[in-house]
Motif scaffolding. Structure first.
Motif, PDB file in Angstrom:
ATOM      1  N   LEU A  33       0.504  -0.900   0.184  1.00 26.73           N
ATOM      2  CA  LEU A  33       0.599   0.225   0.004  1.00 26.73           C
ATOM      3  C   LEU A  33       0.822   1.474  -0.316  1.00 26.73           C
ATOM      4  N   LYS A  34       1.799   1.627   0.799  1.00 24.73           N
ATOM      5  CA  LYS A  34       2.756   2.401   0.910  1.00 24.73           C
ATOM      6  C   LYS A  34       3.021   2.939  -0.476  1.00 24.73           C
ATOM      7  N   GLN A  35       4.059   1.807  -1.613  1.00 27.99           N
ATOM      8  CA  GLN A  35       3.960   1.787  -2.666  1.00 27.99           C
ATOM      9  C   GLN A  35       3.616   2.285  -3.534  1.00 27.99           C
ATOM     10  N   ASN A  36       1.921   1.965  -3.381  1.00 28.31           N
ATOM     11  CA  ASN A  36       1.142   2.345  -4.273  1.00 28.31           C
ATOM     12  C   ASN A  36       0.666   3.930  -3.347  1.00 28.31           C
ATOM     13  N   GLN A  37       1.345   4.725  -2.927  1.00 29.44           N
ATOM     14  CA  GLN A  37       0.347   5.523  -2.112  1.00 29.44           C
ATOM     15  C   GLN A  37       0.016   5.891  -1.613  1.00 29.44           C
TER      16      GLN A  37
END
Length: 356
Positions: A33-37
């Motif tokens: 989720l962090k990678q997908n902002q």
């Protein structure tokens, strides 16, 4: 041995594995989720307690024959800030994991509107073949986990309603049923309004740069507008910042607390971008003189935060007024420097500005 005892025996043997599985999926989801902002309020995990499992098996009758028939032994709850992020998280999960379609359910489409707090999306997932082929995941090959996704307002409703003891719609007394329905509608509206506010802020960010350039006298100061000035490498803020760095032999860092910057500027009765720009031009000489006088102390810091000239602008404006009391009051209000040193610092500031 009864089916119930067989399931409980399996559970006891696999509980530690399920705990490991929960933590792995929790960490994996955080990373993805962090990678997908996508910024989430929380991502929590749990393994079902034995008492809860026993009750579920008893209630299920002949529905469960083995532990693998129970798909929510392991559970993850993802709480998003905005309701439309629920679908964004769902799409990512669909892409990254294998979905058990039979046991997954979108309660937003099947529950009555007044069940706002339970309008969450439930997926039962397992690791896909690509991840299972990795050595660190092979021990989780046959495990499934339930992922519940809901907005923070939906979560708040569900938690409060549960605490009141009325998780079941039919158990709600008729005298408060209308209140429950009205509140559910208000919270659902709030969910939608928060999305609109977010979208308005995005538009504001996009438009304000042009407005600062064309009509700075009409642009009020706030976190967004001050950040735009900091992002403009040719702005007077950055020009003075760089001169201060040259004086103090330091470099600029990117950290700044814009809430405090805005509060300090408003204390000085600076309310528009044009007023801030004019004040910086007008007091540039005093700012640099104070920086020169305090260069040794600033040099020890190695870096000066971006927008440091805004911080020194207060000293320059108040020092130029000639009032030691005005500078000292400012130091007291914003709790700057040690209390016993504030009068001497205020006196020094006024002296420096007087002779500049």
């Amino acid at each position: 041995m009864s089916t119930e005892n067989l399931i409980l025996t399996e559970y006891k043997n696999q509980k530690d594995l399920h705990k490991e599985f929960c933590k792995e999926i929790q960490g994996l989801l955080r990373t993805i989720l962090k990678q997908n902002q996508i910024n989430c309020h929380s991502i929590d995990s749990r393994v079902k307690e034995e008492s809860s499992l026993t009750a579920k098996v008893e209630k299920g009758g002949n529905k469960y024959n083995t532990l693998n028939d129970i798909t929510d032994i392991s559970g993850i709850r993802v709480i998003t800030y905005f309701s439309d992020d629920v679908d964004k998280v769902a799409k990512i999960i669909q892409k990254e994991f294998e979905i058990d379609e039979v046991n997954s359910v979108d309660k937003r489409t099947i529950l009555d509107p007044d069940r706002f707090g339970y309008l969450s999306l439930h997926y039962v997932i397992k690791l896909d073949t690509t991840r299972i082929s990795l050595a660190e995941y092979q021990r989780f090959k046959d495990l499934k986990i339930e992922v519940q996704i809901r907005s923070i307002l939906q979560h708040a409703w569900a938690e409060i309603e549960h605490d009141l003891g009325y998780k079941s719609k039919n158990s709600i007394p008729s005298v408060v049923k209308r209140d429950f329905s009205r509140l559910a509608g208000l919270l659902e509206l709030a969910d939608q309004e928060f999305i609109k506010i977010r979208e308005e802020l995005v538009k504001y960010n996009e438009n304000v740069k042009k407005e600062i350039k064309n009509t700075p006298a009409d642009v009020l100061i706030d976190k967004v507008t001050i950040q735009q000035l900091l992002d403009d490498k040719e702005s007077v803020i950055n020009t003075i910042d760089l001169e201060m760095c040259n004086i103090t032999n330091t470099k600029i860092s990117t950290y700044q607390d814009l809430d405090k910057e805005v509060k300090r500027l408003k204390y000085l009765n600076l309310n528009t971008i044009e007023e801030v720009q004019m004040a910086l031009h007008q007091h540039k000489k005093q700012i640099l003189k104070i920086a020169t006088a305090w260069s040794q102390e600033l040099n020890n810091m190695n870096t000066l935060r971006s927008g440091i000239s805004l911080f020194y602008l207060a000293y320059a404006i108040l020092g130029t007024s000639g009032s030691v009391k005005a500078v000292e009051n400012y130091l007291n209000v914003f709790e700057l420097d040690a209390e016993e040193e504030r009068n001497s610092i205020a006196t020094e500031v006024v002296k420096l500005c007087k002779h500049s």
